[in-house]
Write a protein that holds these residues in place. Structure first.
Motif, PDB file in Angstrom:
ATOM      1  N   ILE A 241       0.875  -1.170   0.000  1.00 18.72           N
ATOM      2  CA  ILE A 241       0.000   0.000   0.000  1.00 18.72           C
ATOM      3  C   ILE A 241       0.914   1.222   0.000  1.00 18.72           C
ATOM      4  N   LEU A 242       0.757   2.090  -0.980  1.00 17.90           N
ATOM      5  CA  LEU A 242       1.633   3.254  -1.081  1.00 17.90           C
ATOM      6  C   LEU A 242       1.120   4.436  -0.271  1.00 17.90           C
ATOM      7  N   LYS A 243      -0.181   4.614  -0.259  1.00 17.74           N
ATOM      8  CA  LYS A 243      -0.785   5.753   0.421  1.00 17.74           C
ATOM      9  C   LYS A 243      -1.584   5.236   1.615  1.00 17.74           C
ATOM     10  N   PHE A 244      -1.453   5.911   2.749  1.00 14.77           N
ATOM     11  CA  PHE A 244      -2.172   5.476   3.945  1.00 14.77           C
ATOM     12  C   PHE A 244      -3.673   5.581   3.691  1.00 14.77           C
ATOM     13  N   PRO A 245      -4.403   4.475   3.840  1.00 13.40           N
ATOM     14  CA  PRO A 245      -5.839   4.502   3.538  1.00 13.40           C
ATOM     15  C   PRO A 245      -6.651   5.213   4.620  1.00 13.40           C
ATOM     16  N   ILE A 246      -7.705   5.864   4.194  1.00 11.09           N
ATOM     17  CA  ILE A 246      -8.643   6.537   5.096  1.00 11.09           C
ATOM     18  C   ILE A 246      -9.983   5.829   4.977  1.00 11.09           C
ATOM     19  N   ILE A 247     -10.573   5.531   6.130  1.00  9.64           N
ATOM     20  CA  ILE A 247     -11.857   4.837   6.164  1.00  9.64           C
ATOM     21  C   ILE A 247     -12.851   5.715   6.920  1.00  9.64           C
TER      22      ILE A 247
ATOM     23  N   ASN B 211      -7.892   7.296  10.228  1.00 16.57           N
ATOM     24  CA  ASN B 211      -6.806   7.816   9.412  1.00 16.57           C
ATOM     25  C   ASN B 211      -5.488   7.674  10.173  1.00 16.57           C
ATOM     26  N   LYS B 212      -4.447   8.280   9.653  1.00 16.01           N
ATOM     27  CA  LYS B 212      -3.100   8.128  10.212  1.00 16.01           C
ATOM     28  C   LYS B 212      -2.973   8.875  11.541  1.00 16.01           C
ATOM     29  N   LEU B 213      -2.302   8.234  12.479  1.00 15.27           N
ATOM     30  CA  LEU B 213      -1.952   8.916  13.727  1.00 15.27           C
ATOM     31  C   LEU B 213      -0.952  10.015  13.432  1.00 15.27           C
ATOM     32  N   THR B 214      -1.041  11.118  14.172  1.00 17.24           N
ATOM     33  CA  THR B 214      -0.103  12.225  14.013  1.00 17.24           C
ATOM     34  C   THR B 214       0.517  12.549  15.376  1.00 17.24           C
ATOM     35  N   VAL B 215       1.517  13.397  15.356  1.00 15.42           N
ATOM     36  CA  VAL B 215       2.178  13.791  16.597  1.00 15.42           C
ATOM     37  C   VAL B 215       1.190  14.447  17.557  1.00 15.42           C
ATOM     38  N   GLU B 216       0.142  15.072  17.019  1.00 13.34           N
ATOM     39  CA  GLU B 216      -0.877  15.690  17.873  1.00 13.34           C
ATOM     40  C   GLU B 216      -1.668  14.664  18.684  1.00 13.34           C
ATOM     41  N   ASP B 217      -1.584  13.386  18.296  1.00 14.81           N
ATOM     42  CA  ASP B 217      -2.311  12.329  18.993  1.00 14.81           C
ATOM     43  C   ASP B 217      -1.518  11.724  20.149  1.00 14.81           C
ATOM     44  N   ARG B 218      -0.297  12.152  20.335  1.00 18.05           N
ATOM     45  CA  ARG B 218       0.575  11.510  21.330  1.00 18.05           C
ATOM     46  C   ARG B 218       0.004  11.574  22.746  1.00 18.05           C
ATOM     47  N   ASP B 219      -0.602  12.690  23.128  1.00 21.20           N
ATOM     48  CA  ASP B 219      -1.162  12.800  24.478  1.00 21.20           C
ATOM     49  C   ASP B 219      -2.349  11.853  24.668  1.00 21.20           C
ATOM     50  N   THR B 220      -3.161  11.698  23.630  1.00 24.35           N
ATOM     51  CA  THR B 220      -4.286  10.756  23.702  1.00 24.35           C
ATOM     52  C   THR B 220      -3.772   9.331  23.833  1.00 24.35           C
TER      53      THR B 220
ATOM     54  N   SER C   3       6.948  -1.180   6.342  1.00 24.08           N
ATOM     55  CA  SER C   3       7.484  -2.493   5.963  1.00 24.08           C
ATOM     56  C   SER C   3       6.413  -3.417   5.382  1.00 24.08           C
ATOM     57  N   ASN C   4       5.197  -2.909   5.225  1.00 20.90           N
ATOM     58  CA  ASN C   4       4.071  -3.673   4.690  1.00 20.90           C
ATOM     59  C   ASN C   4       3.782  -4.933   5.518  1.00 20.90           C
ATOM     60  N   THR C   5       3.849  -4.785   6.846  1.00 22.35           N
ATOM     61  CA  THR C   5       3.546  -5.921   7.727  1.00 22.35           C
ATOM     62  C   THR C   5       2.372  -5.627   8.654  1.00 22.35           C
ATOM     63  N   GLY C   6       1.781  -4.459   8.542  1.00 24.26           N
ATOM     64  CA  GLY C   6       0.636  -4.116   9.374  1.00 24.26           C
ATOM     65  C   GLY C   6       0.229  -2.671   9.164  1.00 24.26           C
ATOM     66  N   ILE C   7      -0.829  -2.296   9.852  1.00 26.35           N
ATOM     67  CA  ILE C   7      -1.331  -0.922   9.760  1.00 26.35           C
ATOM     68  C   ILE C   7      -2.099  -0.609  11.035  1.00 26.35           C
ATOM     69  N   ARG C   8      -1.993   0.624  11.485  1.00 25.72           N
ATOM     70  CA  ARG C   8      -2.758   1.069  12.656  1.00 25.72           C
ATOM     71  C   ARG C   8      -3.346   2.435  12.355  1.00 25.72           C
ATOM     72  N   TRP C   9      -4.671   2.509  12.467  1.00 25.78           N
ATOM     73  CA  TRP C   9      -5.384   3.761  12.235  1.00 25.78           C
ATOM     74  C   TRP C   9      -5.680   4.464  13.553  1.00 25.78           C
TER      75      TRP C   9
ATOM     76  N   CYS D  85      -6.987   1.304  15.963  1.00 36.29           N
ATOM     77  CA  CYS D  85      -7.312  -0.060  15.555  1.00 36.29           C
ATOM     78  C   CYS D  85      -6.469  -0.402  14.347  1.00 36.29           C
ATOM     79  N   GLY D  86      -6.302  -1.677  14.122  1.00 31.94           N
ATOM     80  CA  GLY D  86      -5.551  -2.073  12.940  1.00 31.94           C
ATOM     81  C   GLY D  86      -5.074  -3.497  13.021  1.00 31.94           C
ATOM     82  N   TYR D  87      -4.077  -3.779  12.199  1.00 39.05           N
ATOM     83  CA  TYR D  87      -3.499  -5.112  12.117  1.00 39.05           C
ATOM     84  C   TYR D  87      -2.061  -5.034  12.582  1.00 39.05           C
ATOM     85  N   THR D  88      -1.802  -5.699  13.711  1.00 34.55           N
ATOM     86  CA  THR D  88      -0.449  -5.694  14.262  1.00 34.55           C
ATOM     87  C   THR D  88       0.470  -6.546  13.414  1.00 34.55           C
TER      88      THR D  88
END
Length: 189
Positions: free
Chosen positions: A3-9, A17-26, A64-70, A84-87
Motif C-alpha cells: 500500500i503506497l498511500k495510507f488509507p482513510i476509512i 486515518n493516520k496517527l499524528t504527533v498531535e495524537d501523542r497525548d491521547t 514495511s508492509n507488515t501491518g497498519i494502525r489507524w 485499531c488495525g493489524y499488528t
C-alpha cells in the motif's frame, strides 16, 4: 505489492486515518490508564515518550508492509479516541491479527465495533493488495467485552493459548478468536 498511500476509512460516526504527533497525548492517556491496560498485553505507560515509540512502531509496520494502525476519530469532533488495525499480516499464509483500544470514556457505545467492522471490510475487500483468508484476535480471558465484540462480528472462539504473552514479569494466557473470509458479513454502521 504494498500500500503506497495510507488509507482513510469513514463510517457513520468515525474517521479512521493516520496517527499524528498531535495524537501523542491521547495515546499516552489510553496506555497509562490502569483500567485500559488491565486487559491489554502491554505494561502501563509511564512517560509520553512511550506513546511516541508506539506510534513509531505503528509507522514502521506500515512502511514495511507488515501491518497498519489507524487513529479512530470521532467524526463530529475530530478527536482521536483510540486506535485499531493489524499488528501483523502475513501474505504467505493469507492471515492478519487485529487489535484495537479506546479511551475508556468511549467504551460501551459501539465505537470499537464500528471501527473493527470497517477494518474487516477493508482487509477482506477484493481490492486489498493480497488475498486474506483469516483474521485472528488474541484476547485476555478476563476481557469479556472484547470477546463479545469479536463474536458479534462473526469471530469464533478457537481455544486458549497457555502462557502465550509475557508482560509485567509474568506469562499470560490468551484466548484465540478467528474469522474466515467466507464468514465475514459486511456491516453497515
Amino acid at each position: 505489492m504494498t500500500i503506497l498511500k495510507f488509507p482513510i476509512i469513514e463510517t457513520q460516526r468515525l474517521l479512521l486515518n493516520k496517527l499524528t504527533v498531535e495524537d501523542r497525548d491521547t495515546i499516552f492517556a489510553i496506555f497509562s490508564d490502569p483500567k485500559t491496560v488491565e486487559h491489554y498485553d502491554v505494561e502501563r505507560f509511564k512517560s509520553v515518550e512511550e506513546a511516541d515509540q508506539l506510534m513509531a512502531y505503528f509507522d514502521a509496520r506500515f512502511a514495511s508492509n507488515t501491518g497498519i494502525r489507524w487513529a479512530i476519530r470521532d467524526k463530529s469532533s475530530g478527536k482521536c479516541i483510540g486506535t485499531c488495525g493489524y499488528t501483523n499480516w502475513n501474505e504467505f499464509d493469507h492471515s492478519a491479527v487485529v487489535g484495537y483500544e479506546l479511551s475508556k470514556e468511549y467504551w460501551g457505545k459501539g465505537f470499537a465495533t464500528e471501527a473493527v467492522a470497517s477494518i474487516l471490510d477493508f482487509i477482506f475487500a477484493d481490492n486489498f493488495h493480497f488475498y486474506v483468508h483469516r483474521v485472528e484476535a488474541l484476547i485476555l480471558p478476563t476481557n469479556k467485552p472484547s470477546q463479545q465484540l469479536v463474536k458479534r462480528l462473526g469471530f469464533h472462539f478457537e481455544g486458549k493459548l497457555r502462557g502465550k504473552c509475557y508482560w509485567n514479569n509474568d506469562f499470560h494466557d490468551m484466548d484465540m478468536f478467528g474469522i474466515l473470509r467466507h464468514e465475514h458479513r459486511k456491516e453497515n454502521f
